[in-house]
Design a protein around this motif. Structure first.
Motif, PDB file in Angstrom:
ATOM      1  N   GLY A   1      15.572 -11.772  -8.836  1.00 25.97           N
ATOM      2  CA  GLY A   1      15.994 -11.720 -10.230  1.00 25.97           C
ATOM      3  C   GLY A   1      15.689 -10.405 -10.929  1.00 25.97           C
ATOM      4  O   GLY A   1      16.197 -10.149 -12.010  1.00 25.97           O
ATOM      5  N   VAL A   2      14.873  -9.562 -10.320  1.00 26.89           N
ATOM      6  CA  VAL A   2      14.572  -8.246 -10.895  1.00 26.89           C
ATOM      7  C   VAL A   2      15.394  -7.219 -10.123  1.00 26.89           C
ATOM      8  O   VAL A   2      15.231  -7.060  -8.924  1.00 26.89           O
ATOM      9  N   ASP A   3      16.303  -6.558 -10.828  1.00 24.95           N
ATOM     10  CA  ASP A   3      17.202  -5.605 -10.184  1.00 24.95           C
ATOM     11  C   ASP A   3      16.573  -4.229 -10.008  1.00 24.95           C
ATOM     12  O   ASP A   3      16.867  -3.531  -9.046  1.00 24.95           O
ATOM     13  N   ALA A   4      15.732  -3.839 -10.954  1.00 23.27           N
ATOM     14  CA  ALA A   4      15.090  -2.525 -10.883  1.00 23.27           C
ATOM     15  C   ALA A   4      13.807  -2.564 -11.698  1.00 23.27           C
ATOM     16  O   ALA A   4      13.678  -3.344 -12.647  1.00 23.27           O
ATOM     17  N   SER A   5      12.880  -1.723 -11.295  1.00 28.19           N
ATOM     18  CA  SER A   5      11.631  -1.588 -12.048  1.00 28.19           C
ATOM     19  C   SER A   5      11.106  -0.186 -11.820  1.00 28.19           C
ATOM     20  O   SER A   5      11.284   0.384 -10.743  1.00 28.19           O
ATOM     21  N   ARG A   6      10.509   0.357 -12.868  1.00 23.30           N
ATOM     22  CA  ARG A   6       9.917   1.680 -12.703  1.00 23.30           C
ATOM     23  C   ARG A   6       8.826   1.879 -13.742  1.00 23.30           C
ATOM     24  O   ARG A   6       8.823   1.224 -14.787  1.00 23.30           O
ATOM     25  N   LEU A   7       7.941   2.773 -13.411  1.00 31.24           N
ATOM     26  CA  LEU A   7       6.854   3.117 -14.309  1.00 31.24           C
ATOM     27  C   LEU A   7       7.315   4.285 -15.166  1.00 31.24           C
ATOM     28  O   LEU A   7       7.654   5.352 -14.650  1.00 31.24           O
ATOM     29  N   LEU A   8       7.387   4.073 -16.486  1.00 29.20           N
ATOM     30  CA  LEU A   8       7.845   5.122 -17.400  1.00 29.20           C
ATOM     31  C   LEU A   8       6.700   6.037 -17.819  1.00 29.20           C
ATOM     32  O   LEU A   8       6.902   7.236 -18.025  1.00 29.20           O
ATOM     33  N   GLU A   9       5.511   5.460 -17.985  1.00 33.82           N
ATOM     34  CA  GLU A   9       4.318   6.230 -18.355  1.00 33.82           C
ATOM     35  C   GLU A   9       3.133   5.663 -17.588  1.00 33.82           C
ATOM     36  O   GLU A   9       2.971   4.447 -17.510  1.00 33.82           O
ATOM     37  N   GLN A  10       2.311   6.542 -17.068  1.00 29.27           N
ATOM     38  CA  GLN A  10       1.101   6.099 -16.381  1.00 29.27           C
ATOM     39  C   GLN A  10       0.049   5.672 -17.386  1.00 29.27           C
ATOM     40  O   GLN A  10       0.039   6.125 -18.527  1.00 29.27           O
TER      41      GLN A  10
END
Length: 145
Positions: free
Chosen positions: A32-41
Motif C-alpha cells: 500500500g505504500v508506493d514510495a517513501s523517502r527521508l526529506l530531512e535527517q
C-alpha cells in the motif's frame, strides 16, 4: 475526528521491530505504500527526532515529522503536510513493549480532515477505516519477515 488504534503482538525482538518502523526510507516495502523517502535527517540520528519523511500511497502524499524518538520504545510523528486531503493531525504514536521475547506494538493516530462537513462525516470515517487496515498491514509484514 478520526482516531485509529491498532495493537498487535509481533514475534520479533523489540529492537528489530523499532528499527523496521523507524526506517522511513524503506516504507515502500510495505503493501500500500508506493514510495517513501527521508526529506530531512533528524538532529542526532538520521531517522530520529526532527526527521521529516514523505510517504506516498496511491494519490495521497504525507509529510511526517518525528516528534519523539526513544529507541526501542517510542516513535511519534505529526503530519505537517498532506494532499489531496488536508489533515489536521493531532498526533501519531507507536509504542513498543517487550513481552516474553516478543513485541507488543500499539499504533495510534488522531486528527481530522479539514474540509467542513464532508471531512467530519465522510473523510474522517474513511481515514479511520483505511488507516487501521494500513497500520495493521505494516505490523503484520514486520511480523512475517
Amino acid at each position: 475526528m478520526f482516531h485509529i488504534k491498532v495493537e498487535r503482538m509481533i514475534n520479533k525482538p523489540i529492537q528489530e521491530v523499532f528499527d523496521a518502523l523507524s526506517d522511513h526510507e524503506n516504507y515502500s516495502a510495505f503493501k500500500g505504500v508506493d514510495a517513501s523517502r527521508l526529506l530531512e535527517q533528524g538532529s542526532s540520528e538520521k531517522n530520529g527526532l526532527g526527521a521529516l519523511r514523505e510517504i506516498v500511497a496511491g494519490k495521497s502524499v504525507l509529510h511526517e515529522r518525528i516528534v519523539a524518538f526513544e529507541p526501542p520504545h517510542t516513535l511519534a510523528y505529526l503530519i505537517e503536510f498532506s494532499k489531496p486531503l488536508p489533515y489536521q493531525h493531532e498526533f501519531g504514536r507507536i509504542t513498543l513493549s517487550e513481552v516474553d521475547g516478543k513485541t507488543r506494538a500499539q499504533w495510534e493516530s488522531r486528527g481530522h480532515i479539514g474540509i467542513p462537513i464532508l471531512g467530519t462525516y465522510y473523510f474522517d470515517k474513511q481515514i479511520q477505516k483505511f488507516g487501521a487496515r494500513a497500520f495493521g498491514s505494516i505490523l503484520k509484514t514486520i511480523d512475517m519477515r
